[in-house]
Structure formats: C-alpha cells, structure tokens
Design a protein around this motif. Structure first.
Motif, PDB file in Angstrom:
ATOM      1  N   ASP A   1       0.599  -1.558 -10.900  1.00 28.42           N
ATOM      2  CA  ASP A   1       2.004  -1.950 -10.810  1.00 28.42           C
ATOM      3  C   ASP A   1       2.361  -3.148 -11.679  1.00 28.42           C
ATOM      4  O   ASP A   1       3.523  -3.301 -12.075  1.00 28.42           O
ATOM      5  CB  ASP A   1       2.423  -2.206  -9.359  1.00 28.42           C
ATOM      6  N   LYS A   2       1.393  -3.987 -12.041  1.00 27.77           N
ATOM      7  CA  LYS A   2       1.699  -5.142 -12.892  1.00 27.77           C
ATOM      8  C   LYS A   2       2.137  -4.704 -14.289  1.00 27.77           C
ATOM      9  O   LYS A   2       2.726  -5.474 -15.025  1.00 27.77           O
ATOM     10  CB  LYS A   2       0.483  -6.063 -12.981  1.00 27.77           C
ATOM     11  N   PHE A   3       1.834  -3.449 -14.662  1.00 35.95           N
ATOM     12  CA  PHE A   3       2.230  -2.933 -15.971  1.00 35.95           C
ATOM     13  C   PHE A   3       3.531  -2.141 -15.919  1.00 35.95           C
ATOM     14  O   PHE A   3       4.025  -1.685 -16.945  1.00 35.95           O
ATOM     15  CB  PHE A   3       1.128  -2.038 -16.546  1.00 35.95           C
ATOM     16  N   ASN A   4       4.067  -1.942 -14.716  1.00 35.03           N
ATOM     17  CA  ASN A   4       5.274  -1.127 -14.592  1.00 35.03           C
ATOM     18  C   ASN A   4       6.508  -1.902 -15.060  1.00 35.03           C
ATOM     19  O   ASN A   4       6.676  -3.073 -14.750  1.00 35.03           O
ATOM     20  CB  ASN A   4       5.475  -0.694 -13.136  1.00 35.03           C
ATOM     21  N   THR A   5       7.368  -1.246 -15.846  1.00 34.70           N
ATOM     22  CA  THR A   5       8.604  -1.851 -16.343  1.00 34.70           C
ATOM     23  C   THR A   5       9.743  -0.859 -16.200  1.00 34.70           C
ATOM     24  O   THR A   5       9.519   0.348 -16.011  1.00 34.70           O
ATOM     25  CB  THR A   5       8.481  -2.240 -17.828  1.00 34.70           C
ATOM     26  N   ASP A   6      10.973  -1.353 -16.301  1.00 34.50           N
ATOM     27  CA  ASP A   6      12.136  -0.461 -16.260  1.00 34.50           C
ATOM     28  C   ASP A   6      12.067   0.571 -17.380  1.00 34.50           C
ATOM     29  O   ASP A   6      12.379   1.755 -17.175  1.00 34.50           O
ATOM     30  CB  ASP A   6      13.430  -1.275 -16.390  1.00 34.50           C
ATOM     31  N   ALA A   7      11.650   0.122 -18.573  1.00 31.83           N
ATOM     32  CA  ALA A   7      11.585   1.036 -19.716  1.00 31.83           C
ATOM     33  C   ALA A   7      10.580   2.160 -19.452  1.00 31.83           C
ATOM     34  O   ALA A   7      10.831   3.327 -19.763  1.00 31.83           O
ATOM     35  CB  ALA A   7      11.199   0.268 -20.980  1.00 31.83           C
ATOM     36  N   LEU A   8       9.438   1.802 -18.863  1.00 28.94           N
ATOM     37  CA  LEU A   8       8.429   2.807 -18.568  1.00 28.94           C
ATOM     38  C   LEU A   8       8.929   3.780 -17.513  1.00 28.94           C
ATOM     39  O   LEU A   8       8.745   4.999 -17.635  1.00 28.94           O
ATOM     40  CB  LEU A   8       7.141   2.125 -18.089  1.00 28.94           C
ATOM     41  N   GLU A   9       9.599   3.266 -16.485  1.00 31.04           N
ATOM     42  CA  GLU A   9      10.146   4.135 -15.438  1.00 31.04           C
ATOM     43  C   GLU A   9      11.126   5.153 -16.016  1.00 31.04           C
ATOM     44  O   GLU A   9      11.087   6.348 -15.677  1.00 31.04           O
ATOM     45  CB  GLU A   9      10.863   3.293 -14.377  1.00 31.04           C
ATOM     46  N   HIS A  10      12.026   4.692 -16.881  1.00 28.70           N
ATOM     47  CA  HIS A  10      13.032   5.593 -17.458  1.00 28.70           C
ATOM     48  C   HIS A  10      12.372   6.631 -18.366  1.00 28.70           C
ATOM     49  O   HIS A  10      12.778   7.803 -18.375  1.00 28.70           O
ATOM     50  CB  HIS A  10      14.080   4.789 -18.222  1.00 28.70           C
ATOM     51  N   MET A  11      11.355   6.204 -19.104  1.00 28.13           N
ATOM     52  CA  MET A  11      10.654   7.149 -19.971  1.00 28.13           C
ATOM     53  C   MET A  11       9.941   8.216 -19.149  1.00 28.13           C
ATOM     54  O   MET A  11       9.987   9.405 -19.466  1.00 28.13           O
ATOM     55  CB  MET A  11       9.658   6.406 -20.857  1.00 28.13           C
ATOM     56  N   ILE A  12       9.281   7.788 -18.060  1.00 30.06           N
ATOM     57  CA  ILE A  12       8.589   8.750 -17.202  1.00 30.06           C
ATOM     58  C   ILE A  12       9.584   9.705 -16.554  1.00 30.06           C
ATOM     59  O   ILE A  12       9.340  10.918 -16.465  1.00 30.06           O
ATOM     60  CB  ILE A  12       7.760   8.016 -16.112  1.00 30.06           C
ATOM     61  N   ALA A  13      10.721   9.167 -16.109  1.00 24.43           N
ATOM     62  CA  ALA A  13      11.745  10.021 -15.496  1.00 24.43           C
ATOM     63  C   ALA A  13      12.223  11.087 -16.478  1.00 24.43           C
ATOM     64  O   ALA A  13      12.451  12.247 -16.104  1.00 24.43           O
ATOM     65  CB  ALA A  13      12.917   9.168 -15.014  1.00 24.43           C
ATOM     66  N   LYS A  14      12.354  10.715 -17.733  1.00 19.78           N
ATOM     67  CA  LYS A  14      12.775  11.674 -18.757  1.00 19.78           C
ATOM     68  C   LYS A  14      11.711  12.756 -18.952  1.00 19.78           C
ATOM     69  O   LYS A  14      12.018  13.951 -19.047  1.00 19.78           O
ATOM     70  CB  LYS A  14      13.032  10.933 -20.071  1.00 19.78           C
ATOM     71  N   ILE A  15      10.448  12.333 -18.998  1.00 18.22           N
ATOM     72  CA  ILE A  15       9.351  13.278 -19.179  1.00 18.22           C
ATOM     73  C   ILE A  15       9.232  14.216 -17.978  1.00 18.22           C
ATOM     74  O   ILE A  15       8.903  15.402 -18.119  1.00 18.22           O
ATOM     75  CB  ILE A  15       8.032  12.514 -19.419  1.00 18.22           C
ATOM     76  N   GLN A  16       9.535  13.710 -16.794  1.00 11.70           N
ATOM     77  CA  GLN A  16       9.449  14.539 -15.588  1.00 11.70           C
ATOM     78  C   GLN A  16      10.461  15.689 -15.584  1.00 11.70           C
ATOM     79  O   GLN A  16      10.323  16.626 -14.803  1.00 11.70           O
ATOM     80  CB  GLN A  16       9.624  13.667 -14.338  1.00 11.70           C
ATOM     81  N   GLN A  17      11.463  15.613 -16.454  1.00 12.30           N
ATOM     82  CA  GLN A  17      12.397  16.734 -16.594  1.00 12.30           C
ATOM     83  C   GLN A  17      11.740  17.906 -17.314  1.00 12.30           C
ATOM     84  O   GLN A  17      12.195  19.045 -17.216  1.00 12.30           O
ATOM     85  CB  GLN A  17      13.644  16.281 -17.351  1.00 12.30           C
ATOM     86  N   ASN A  18      10.672  17.621 -18.065  1.00 14.37           N
ATOM     87  CA  ASN A  18       9.993  18.657 -18.839  1.00 14.37           C
ATOM     88  C   ASN A  18       8.700  19.148 -18.210  1.00 14.37           C
ATOM     89  O   ASN A  18       8.215  20.222 -18.552  1.00 14.37           O
ATOM     90  CB  ASN A  18       9.655  18.115 -20.236  1.00 14.37           C
ATOM     91  N   MET A  19       8.113  18.346 -17.319  1.00 15.93           N
ATOM     92  CA  MET A  19       6.812  18.704 -16.751  1.00 15.93           C
ATOM     93  C   MET A  19       6.666  18.114 -15.358  1.00 15.93           C
ATOM     94  O   MET A  19       7.343  17.142 -15.007  1.00 15.93           O
ATOM     95  CB  MET A  19       5.676  18.206 -17.654  1.00 15.93           C
ATOM     96  N   ALA A  20       5.794  18.721 -14.578  1.00 14.08           N
ATOM     97  CA  ALA A  20       5.599  18.306 -13.180  1.00 14.08           C
ATOM     98  C   ALA A  20       4.596  17.162 -13.097  1.00 14.08           C
ATOM     99  O   ALA A  20       3.527  17.285 -12.506  1.00 14.08           O
ATOM    100  CB  ALA A  20       5.123  19.486 -12.350  1.00 14.08           C
ATOM    101  N   LEU A  21       4.939  16.034 -13.699  1.00 11.22           N
ATOM    102  CA  LEU A  21       4.055  14.873 -13.720  1.00 11.22           C
ATOM    103  C   LEU A  21       4.302  14.007 -12.480  1.00 11.22           C
ATOM    104  O   LEU A  21       5.445  13.639 -12.179  1.00 11.22           O
ATOM    105  CB  LEU A  21       4.307  14.039 -14.981  1.00 11.22           C
ATOM    106  N   LYS A  22       3.234  13.676 -11.779  1.00 14.04           N
ATOM    107  CA  LYS A  22       3.317  12.764 -10.640  1.00 14.04           C
ATOM    108  C   LYS A  22       3.010  11.349 -11.147  1.00 14.04           C
ATOM    109  O   LYS A  22       1.954  11.121 -11.748  1.00 14.04           O
ATOM    110  CB  LYS A  22       2.307  13.145  -9.554  1.00 14.04           C
ATOM    111  N   TYR A  23       3.929  10.426 -10.889  1.00 12.34           N
ATOM    112  CA  TYR A  23       3.747   9.043 -11.331  1.00 12.34           C
ATOM    113  C   TYR A  23       3.423   8.189 -10.111  1.00 12.34           C
ATOM    114  O   TYR A  23       4.202   8.110  -9.158  1.00 12.34           O
ATOM    115  CB  TYR A  23       5.018   8.547 -12.023  1.00 12.34           C
ATOM    116  N   VAL A  24       2.238   7.549 -10.133  1.00 11.09           N
ATOM    117  CA  VAL A  24       1.736   6.781  -8.991  1.00 11.09           C
ATOM    118  C   VAL A  24       1.520   5.336  -9.408  1.00 11.09           C
ATOM    119  O   VAL A  24       0.913   5.069 -10.451  1.00 11.09           O
ATOM    120  CB  VAL A  24       0.410   7.381  -8.469  1.00 11.09           C
ATOM    121  N   LEU A  25       2.017   4.400  -8.599  1.00  6.63           N
ATOM    122  CA  LEU A  25       1.762   2.982  -8.847  1.00  6.63           C
ATOM    123  C   LEU A  25       0.570   2.518  -8.016  1.00  6.63           C
ATOM    124  O   LEU A  25       0.527   2.732  -6.803  1.00  6.63           O
ATOM    125  CB  LEU A  25       2.990   2.138  -8.479  1.00  6.63           C
ATOM    126  N   LEU A  26      -0.392   1.907  -8.680  1.00  6.54           N
ATOM    127  CA  LEU A  26      -1.540   1.300  -8.010  1.00  6.54           C
ATOM    128  C   LEU A  26      -1.151  -0.124  -7.641  1.00  6.54           C
ATOM    129  O   LEU A  26      -0.854  -0.945  -8.513  1.00  6.54           O
ATOM    130  CB  LEU A  26      -2.754   1.311  -8.939  1.00  6.54           C
TER     131      LEU A  26
END
Length: 432
Positions: free
Chosen positions: A205-230
């Motif tokens: 979670d120390k590496f998580n940013t708003d930019a990363l969240e938005h990018m992952i959300a965009k990618i999740q529209q194309n694939m069933a990626l599970k994003y997990v914060l440690l």
C-alpha cells in the motif's frame, strides 16, 4: 505429566502472537514475517496456551537483543504428516551472540518445552530451532486447505513488495495453491510491462497512488484483473474503486486461503475473457518511482488519524443484518463445516461474553481486549453475524489509533448487539 490435547488453529496462534508483540515491534521498528511450509496442518491437537507462551517469550527475547529490522519465524513439518509429527520453529540471522541465545533457551524455555515434549535442536544454520510434536486434527488429509472450486487453482500473480523476505514468504504461500507468482518489477518488465497474463496484482500500500488506481481501473475494463493492497496491520481499509480487497500483514497460509476465496467465489457467475489490448501495458516502475519521490512529504499516520471518526461513523451508519444465514452457510461450507454446529459453537463460546468484555474493559486489560476482538471477529464472520462483526471491527479501529478513551461506551453496545444475535441464533437452532 498429562499432556493437554486441545484442537487449535495454528494461524490463530500466530495472529495472537503478532498482536501481543505489537509494543516491542513498534518500539524497535522490527517486521515479523511468517514463513510457513505447505506441510503445516491448519488444525492441530496439543496445548495452545503453552505454545503461545513459549513463542511469545522467544520472540520477546529476540526483539530485545537483535539489531535486525526483519525477523523471520519459519514453520516446517515432515511431508507426510500422518498422525503425530514434530513441527520445527526456526529463527535465523538474529545477530545475537550464540552464548546469549543458548543461555536464554536453556534457562527460560525448559518448563514450556517439557510440557510440550519439545526439544532444542543445536545446529549451525539457525540461531533458534525448536522441535515440538503435535497431532494432526484431521487424519488422512494431506492438503490442509481445500479451495471450494477447482477453478480457483492455478492463477497467476504479480507481487510488488518492498521487502524481498516478505515477498518470498507470500510467494511460497500462493505456490501451495498452484499459483505462479512473479515478484518485483524486473519479472514484470521481462513480460513487456503487460498485465494481460496476470489474474492478481498485489501492491504494497505504500506504493499505491491515485494515478495507479485510475490506471488499474481503466485496465480492469479490458480484463478481469484483481487488484489487492498489501497492508500493515495498523492501516485501515479504505474504499478504492479499483481495489478488489486487502491482504493484511502478517500474512499466513489461512489469510491467503481466505483472500483467494474472497476474490474468486463468484467468478463463475460473471466470467470475463482477457483480451490482448495495448491498454494492458503499464509502466509500473515509473509510477512507483514517482511515489518514492513524493514519499517524504506524506505523513501516513496523521492522514489515518484524521479519518478515524469518519471511519467509525461510516461503520455506524451501515444497516447490516444481525445474522446473515446465507453468508454464514456459504462461509462454513467453504471451510468444510456445518452451519448449525458453528452456531452452537458461537453460543457456547460467547453467550455470556458481554460480562467478560465489560470486565476486561473496566480493568483496561489491553491484550485481553485485543485477543477477544480478534476471536469475536473470526467467529462472527464465519456465521454471518454482520452487525456484531461491524462492532468488533470498530473496536479494532480504536486500537489502531490508540484512542482507548473511547472504549468504555462499547460494553453497553456489545451487550445489546449480543442479545439480538443470541435471539436469532436460538431461533435458527429452535432453542427456547
């Protein structure tokens, strides 16, 4: 001497151990990592209280004298755990003088080891090595964690974690479920910075940013990626649209098991197909470097403290059922248990626990309150006791932020919620 033989979950021992050492861990800034071999049974028979005391003493000693900032407690057992076998508890690389370690082991642990029929193993590759025999609770089972559906096996994981030791520990636990795990940015770059092959992305979670969240959300529209914060144990879960769930340290085999079920339990209801599209390309290294550059300007603890009251208010505003039978039946089925039996077990364990809770709050018995909250959360979650689970999680938040002055109002709240739950359980079990 008659040995005590109680059934216990080794993961509960490890989680309670972690909580009991919180003060010295934080004082010395030491991360405790569990390295569990796949051969360790989930449920054992033995004396959990003595084992807890022995491990607590041992790690208190290590934390007091070590100059290391990461300590690994490894657990291993024979490949064929048929009936009664020795579990090895090892701690390496403490950088504590061998003479001091041996003096401690022989003078402080002898009584507990005698009660457990355990022994000290003297070897060069570990500073501390204890072998303790336990019986397996379920005879004939070689796989101690059984996922409810074969479709949950064999996924691919990308793990981004600051500590190589934590990463290797987590990787080993996922390997048990036949998961292929890539660790770090180098492995990701070798695949062309493409997330398409992965089912799960785990980022500390120390590496998580708003930019990363938005990018992952965009990618999740194309694939069933599970994003997990440690997350570290003292961090609070926040609702982020792209985050599927959280994996909280210390990671154990059981927490990985529960994570997999949480991520994929409804997968067959809405299967998605991965697509080979360029939007799945992501420059993770650049995003993580941007985070490191800005890290010194952020004070995470002050940010979380500001949110304490709002988090409690949000939980208070949730309208949750007293007993969600459907959720409880699903939880117990996933764990190979009978719902009615677990309702009865909850009743036996907690029917008069409001009196005990009030007593330990009045006594300000912090460790007992923490242990009670962990135990209550585990059992409430299992049977689908949603409203009392919310209350237990709120008590945990109070500990997270060290706002102990808020505790005295909760025995009364717990009494009310417990009476509602007991009434619902007795209705379900047809007890007058």
């Amino acid at each position: 001497m008659n040995k005590i033989e109680k059934t216990f979950d080794i993961n509960i021992i490890l989680m309670t151990l972690f909580s009991s050492l919180e003060a010295i861990r934080e004082e010395k800034n030491i991360e405790l990592i569990y390295d569990m071999e796949a051969t360790i049974p989930r449920e054992l028979r033995g004396d959990p209280a003595v084992l807890q005391h022995l491990l607590t003493q041992t790690l208190n000693f290590v934390f007091k004298y070590t100059d290391q900032n990461e300590i690994i407690l490894s657990l291993s057992a024979p490949e064929d755990f048929v009936y009664e076998e020795a579990i090895s508890f090892k701690i390496k690389s403490t950088n504590i003088a061998k003479e001091k370690v041996l003096a401690f082991l022989e003078s402080n642990l002898s009584k507990d080891l005698e009660k457990l029929d355990g022994k000290i193993i003297y070897e060069k590759d570990a500073d501390i090595h204890l072998d303790i025999p336990f019986m397996i609770n379920e005879l004939g089972y070689r796989r101690h964690y059984r996922l409810p559906d074969v479709s949950m096996l064999g996924k691919k994981v990308l793990l981004i974690c600051e500590s190589p030791k934590v990463a290797q520990s987590i990787k080993k636990m996922f390997n048990y479920f036949l998961y292929d795990v890539d660790v770090g940015l180098e492995a990701f770059k070798e695949r062309g910075n493409d997330l398409t092959p992965y089912d799960i992305l785990i980022v500390e979670d120390k590496f998580n940013t708003d930019a990363l969240e938005h990018m992952i959300a965009k990618i999740q529209q194309n694939m069933a990626l599970k994003y997990v914060l440690l997350q570290d144990d003292h961090h609070v879960e926040t609702k982020i649209i792209s985050v599927s769930t959280h994996l909280v340290k210390p990671v154990t085999e059981e927490s990985v098991f529960e994570l997999i079920i949480a991520l994929f339990k409804n997968e067959r209801d809405h299967e998605e197909i991965k697509t080979e599209v360029k939007e799945n390309i992501i420059d993770l290294e650049k995003m993580l470097q941007a985070h490191k550059h800005n890290e010194k300007h952020v004070n995470p603890s002050s940010k979380y403290e500001e949110n304490l009251q709002s988090m409690i208010e949000r939980k208070r505003g949730l309208d949750l059922p007293v007993l969600d039978k459907k959720a409880g039946e699903e939880n117990t089925k996933n764990m190979g248990l009978k719902y009615a039996n677990e309702l009865k077990n909850f009743l036996d364990s907690f029917e008069r626990s409001d009196i005990y809770f009030r007593q330990i709050v009045n006594e300000k018995a912090i460790n007992k309150i923490k242990e009670f909250s962990v135990d209550l959360e585990k059992h409430a979650k299992l049977i689908g006791a949603e409203s009392i689970l919310k209350l237990a999680e709120t008590v945990s938040l109070i500990f997270v932020y060290n706002k102990l002055d808020m505790l005295p109002i909760y025995p009364g709240k717990y009494h009310i919620e417990l009476q509602k739950l007991i009434t619902e359980i007795k209705k379900e079990l047809k007890i007058k």
